[in-house]
Design a protein around this motif. Structure first.
Motif, PDB file in Angstrom:
ATOM      1  N   THR A   1      -3.931   9.318   0.686  1.00  0.00           N
ATOM      2  CA  THR A   1      -4.684   8.082   0.515  1.00  0.00           C
ATOM      3  C   THR A   1      -3.705   6.943   0.255  1.00  0.00           C
ATOM      4  O   THR A   1      -2.573   7.176  -0.172  1.00  0.00           O
ATOM      5  N   LYS A   2      -4.147   5.740   0.513  1.00  0.00           N
ATOM      6  CA  LYS A   2      -3.316   4.561   0.244  1.00  0.00           C
ATOM      7  C   LYS A   2      -3.859   3.870  -0.998  1.00  0.00           C
ATOM      8  O   LYS A   2      -5.063   3.707  -1.142  1.00  0.00           O
ATOM      9  N   VAL A   3      -2.933   3.497  -1.878  1.00  0.00           N
ATOM     10  CA  VAL A   3      -3.311   2.781  -3.090  1.00  0.00           C
ATOM     11  C   VAL A   3      -2.464   1.514  -3.196  1.00  0.00           C
ATOM     12  O   VAL A   3      -1.316   1.483  -2.752  1.00  0.00           O
TER      13      VAL A   3
ATOM     14  N   ASN B   1       0.353   4.082 -12.819  1.00  0.00           N
ATOM     15  CA  ASN B   1      -0.238   4.054 -11.490  1.00  0.00           C
ATOM     16  C   ASN B   1      -0.093   5.444 -10.884  1.00  0.00           C
ATOM     17  O   ASN B   1       0.950   6.069 -11.015  1.00  0.00           O
TER      18      ASN B   1
ATOM     19  N   GLN C   1       0.853  -1.178   0.000  1.00  0.00           N
ATOM     20  CA  GLN C   1       0.000   0.000   0.000  1.00  0.00           C
ATOM     21  C   GLN C   1       0.897   1.239   0.000  1.00  0.00           C
ATOM     22  O   GLN C   1       1.664   1.441   0.941  1.00  0.00           O
TER      23      GLN C   1
ATOM     24  N   TYR D   1      -0.020  -0.909  -4.762  1.00  0.00           N
ATOM     25  CA  TYR D   1       1.099  -0.662  -5.676  1.00  0.00           C
ATOM     26  C   TYR D   1       1.900  -1.936  -5.866  1.00  0.00           C
ATOM     27  O   TYR D   1       2.265  -2.608  -4.903  1.00  0.00           O
TER      28      TYR D   1
END
Length: 156
Positions: free
Chosen positions: A55-57, A77, A42, A59
């Motif tokens: 925010t957390k995405v 991304n 994340q 990856y």
């Protein structure tokens, strides 16, 4: 010579912070990262409209690295380019000469590749090499490009 020896050669005399030999499929052949694969995690990303909101995405370094090599340095991304869990900004990507220059906070990196393998190395201006001088882009770029050329000439 083992693949680890190539990484040792790249980082000799403390000239570079991190180095890796990575297949164009994203698999690590050797590195001094302490990991055997480019990880998924994340990543924290500032909101585009409000940079104070993080925010957390999800990856995937491996997928983003492979995508970037085939898409002019674009990771595909919104978390950008990350290698060894460090965020980089693409400075220059040259598909013809097979070189990619990256910048990070107080340092940077270079990637150069042949037909089957990419050579990655990073430097940090906060780390001094054995000669007492800070690590720098010039040494990083030269070592990476020379290594990639050697590997290409050796059939990789």
């Amino acid at each position: 010579m083992s693949w680890d020896a190539y990484v040792t050669n790249l980082t000799a005399n403390g000239a570079l912070e991190y180095a890796a030999i990575i297949g164009l499929d994203g698999n690590i052949w050797a590195s001094n990262f302490g990991v055997a694969v480019l990880p998924s995690y994340q990543a924290e990303v500032p909101d585009e409209k409000n940079p104070d909101v993080i925010t957390k995405v999800a990856y995937d370094e491996k997928a983003a690295f492979v995508h970037a090599l085939t898409h002019n340095g674009e990771s595909g991304n919104k978390a950008g380019v990350r290698i060894n869990n460090q965020k980089y900004y693409s400075v220059q990507f040259d598909g013809e000469s097979k070189t990619w220059y990256l910048k990070k906070n107080k340092g940077g990196a270079c990637v150069a590749w042949s037909n089957t393998v990419a050579v990655f190395a990073s430097f940090s201006q906060t780390i001094n090499a054995e000669n007492g001088a800070p690590q720098n882009a010039s040494d990083c770029n030269k070592r990476v490009i020379d290594m990639a050329k050697y590997l290409a000439d050796s059939g990789y």
